[in-house]
Design an enzyme around this catalytic site. Structure first.
Site, PDB file in Angstrom:
ATOM      1  N   TRP A  49     -12.028  41.414 -24.492  1.00  0.00           N
ATOM      2  CA  TRP A  49     -12.044  41.250 -23.376  1.00  0.00           C
ATOM      3  C   TRP A  49     -14.422  41.424 -23.510  1.00  0.00           C
ATOM      4  O   TRP A  49     -14.287  42.943 -23.690  1.00  0.00           O
ATOM      5  CB  TRP A  49     -11.699  42.477 -22.782  1.00  0.00           C
ATOM      6  CG  TRP A  49     -12.317  42.140 -20.788  1.00  0.00           C
ATOM      7  CD1 TRP A  49     -12.434  41.295 -20.449  1.00  0.00           C
ATOM      8  CD2 TRP A  49     -12.324  43.475 -20.094  1.00  0.00           C
ATOM      9  NE1 TRP A  49     -12.421  41.892 -19.095  1.00  0.00           N
ATOM     10  CE2 TRP A  49     -12.560  43.352 -18.792  1.00  0.00           C
ATOM     11  CE3 TRP A  49     -11.768  44.387 -20.428  1.00  0.00           C
ATOM     12  CZ2 TRP A  49     -12.903  44.056 -17.986  1.00  0.00           C
ATOM     13  CZ3 TRP A  49     -12.139  45.486 -19.281  1.00  0.00           C
ATOM     14  CH2 TRP A  49     -12.585  45.482 -18.467  1.00  0.00           C
ATOM     15  N   ASP A  97      -4.926  48.668 -24.850  1.00  0.00           N
ATOM     16  CA  ASP A  97      -5.398  48.018 -23.548  1.00  0.00           C
ATOM     17  C   ASP A  97      -3.837  47.625 -23.088  1.00  0.00           C
ATOM     18  O   ASP A  97      -3.216  46.652 -23.072  1.00  0.00           O
ATOM     19  CB  ASP A  97      -6.694  47.300 -24.019  1.00  0.00           C
ATOM     20  CG  ASP A  97      -7.300  47.233 -21.753  1.00  0.00           C
ATOM     21  OD1 ASP A  97      -6.671  47.533 -21.661  1.00  0.00           O
ATOM     22  OD2 ASP A  97      -7.985  46.836 -22.333  1.00  0.00           O
ATOM     23  N   ALA A 117      -3.081  45.662 -19.701  1.00  0.00           N
ATOM     24  CA  ALA A 117      -3.594  45.382 -18.760  1.00  0.00           C
ATOM     25  C   ALA A 117      -2.376  44.181 -18.160  1.00  0.00           C
ATOM     26  O   ALA A 117      -3.163  43.872 -16.748  1.00  0.00           O
ATOM     27  CB  ALA A 117      -5.234  44.674 -19.570  1.00  0.00           C
ATOM     28  N   LYS A 152      -3.349  43.345 -12.623  1.00  0.00           N
ATOM     29  CA  LYS A 152      -2.444  42.038 -12.732  1.00  0.00           C
ATOM     30  C   LYS A 152      -1.112  42.525 -12.201  1.00  0.00           C
ATOM     31  O   LYS A 152      -0.446  41.428 -11.778  1.00  0.00           O
ATOM     32  CB  LYS A 152      -2.648  41.782 -13.570  1.00  0.00           C
ATOM     33  CG  LYS A 152      -3.540  40.671 -14.021  1.00  0.00           C
ATOM     34  CD  LYS A 152      -5.095  42.348 -14.329  1.00  0.00           C
ATOM     35  CE  LYS A 152      -6.050  40.763 -14.101  1.00  0.00           C
ATOM     36  NZ  LYS A 152      -7.480  42.058 -14.527  1.00  0.00           N
TER      37      LYS A 152
HETATM   38  C1  LMR Z   1     -11.091  39.171 -16.776  1.00  0.00           C
HETATM   39  O1  LMR Z   1     -11.422  39.614 -18.029  1.00  0.00           O
HETATM   40  O2  LMR Z   1     -11.370  38.506 -15.741  1.00  0.00           O
HETATM   41  C2  LMR Z   1     -10.278  40.575 -15.527  1.00  0.00           C
HETATM   42  O3  LMR Z   1     -10.345  41.276 -16.384  1.00  0.00           O
HETATM   43  C3  LMR Z   1     -11.886  41.004 -14.587  1.00  0.00           C
HETATM   44  C4  LMR Z   1     -12.692  41.609 -15.243  1.00  0.00           C
HETATM   45  O4  LMR Z   1     -13.300  42.687 -14.169  1.00  0.00           O
HETATM   46  O5  LMR Z   1     -13.179  41.306 -16.141  1.00  0.00           O
END
Ligand code: LMR
Length: 396
Positions: free
Chosen positions: A130, A211, A213, A246
């Site tokens: 990410w 993590d 999420a 989420k």
């Molecule tokens: C994403 O990866 O799109 C989400 O986790 C939102 C973000 O804050 O990046």
């Protein structure tokens, strides 16, 4: 002094929101930022959340500070959700936890805690990971190394590459893992691979930072917690960052928690004191509302059941979109090049397009996605899937 500053370009993912909003075409599709949407394109407030909020409105009697750890009922409810009741009870004295502003807050607090404990620790992050992991954890002062994870050519996990790169990790290094629904690839470790990764942590004295999420967005709450439970059962030290954005749909309420599982009660107490001093120096204390909502839901059998069924609906909708997209692309293109989409988990998959193709999809067809060609499957619905498929057919 501000004349010294030049304007930065917007964060690539957040910049997409603006570009999409400015596009006047009615057929435009937003597959960018990872936010769940229903078939009408809305991100609704969950009914369980609405019900808990109206209860809270009646029962809340003070707006005084919540304290450095935040809502304690929330923290213990999150521990039960993550570890299950038995393991959570067994771990209790070894756990330091606090409520944080979102999963981002948790990652940053944990990053700072790692640096306080071991200034030499390097963090190993999947390639790709990410995008915000790097600024969040890098700003805490951690040096970040990458390990191979996703094979773009083969559209799948490069597990051998991962294990081989991690041979270079040294004792005390931190291994960043995604509990489930890997963002951005959707390619998850299977149970056997989790076992091998945990064994590697044991052999090389690595500390996982997991993590969490998207718990419940992959295969189910317990299924998605397999790897993290194995880690806390087998390893002396584990760090966990959790987000309720989420799975509770509480994005803007910023609800998260940071957990450190350490070897014994004394060390957990020391960790907590550092986590609390880190948050005090950053934002003092977390906000109350979202965590109170989650605690109220998880504490009430009826609300918890309602939430579970809404979570199941979200998961099943995404799974069904994965199957529909694969099938429609196969029908239109006459080959099954996108079969991997159905096998991947959570909200994201890479389409495997280059930057030029991603740009053309936005400019020519009003279809927006991250530059990497990561799509948020939940942005698809019965009204727009055909537009994506026909646009891809014209381009490929
Ligand atoms: C994403 O990866 O799109 C989400 O986790 C939102 C973000 O804050 O990046």
């Amino acid at each position: 002094m501000f004349e010294q500053l030049t304007t930065l370009s917007p964060d690539p993912l957040l910049g997409l929101i603006k570009r999409f909003a400015q596009d006047p075409r009615p057929e435009k599709i937003d597959l960018g930022v990872g936010v769940y949407r229903d078939d009408s394109g809305q991100t609704p407030v969950l009914a369980a959340v609405k019900a808990a909020e109206s209860q809270l409105l009646q029962s809340e009697s003070s707006k005084s500070y919540v304290g450095p750890a935040g809502n304690l009922e929330f923290c213990s409810a999150m521990a039960e959700l993550l570890f299950g009741r038995d393991l959570s009870a067994k771990l209790q004295a070894r756990v330091a936890s606090l409520q944080t502003p979102g999963g981002c807050g948790a990652l940053r607090v944990l990053g700072e805690t790692i640096v306080r404990a071991n200034q030499k620790a390097r963090l190993w992050a999947s390639d790709p990971t990410w995008a915000n992991h790097l600024p969040l954890l890098g700003s805490a002062g951690l040096q970040i190394n990458n390990y191979r994870y996703y094979d773009f050519a083969g559209h799948g996990l490069d597990f051998d590459g991962m294990m081989s790169d991690l041979q270079q990790a040294q004792a005390g290094d931190v291994l960043l893992l995604h509990a489930c629904c890997h963002n951005p690839s959707g390619a998850d470790l299977n149970q056997q691979q989790w076992q091998q990764v945990i064994e590697l942590c044991q052999q090389q004295n690595l500390v996982p930072l997991i993590d969490v999420a998207y718990l419940g967005f992959g295969d189910g709450l317990d299924e998605d917690a397999y790897g993290l439970r194995l880690a806390v059962e087998r390893l002396p030290e584990v760090l966990i960052a959790v987000s309720c954005s989420k799975n509770f749909g509480l994005y803007r309420e910023r609800v998260g928690a940071a957990f450190v599982i350490s070897e014994n009660a004394a060390s957990a107490q020391a960790c907590f004191s550092h986590m609390a001093s880190i948050t005090r120096a950053m934002y003092s204390m977390p906000p109350s509302h979202g965590a109170s909502v989650v605690a109220a839901i998880l504490d009430d059998e009826t609300l918890a059941q309602q939430w579970l069924s809404e979570l199941t609906q979200m998961r099943e909708r995404i799974q069904s979109l994965r199957s529909q997209l694969r099938q429609s692309l196969a029908d239109e293109l006459g080959h099954d090049r996108f079969a991997f989409i159905e096998a991947e988990k959570g909200m994201f998959s890479f389409l495997g397009l280059d930057a030029d193709q991603v740009q053309r999809l936005a400019e020519d067809f009003g279809i927006y996605m991250a530059d990497s060609s990561r799509i948020n499957l939940a942005g698809l619905n019965s009204g727009n899937l055909a537009h994506l498929v026909s646009s891809l057919k014209l381009m490929l």
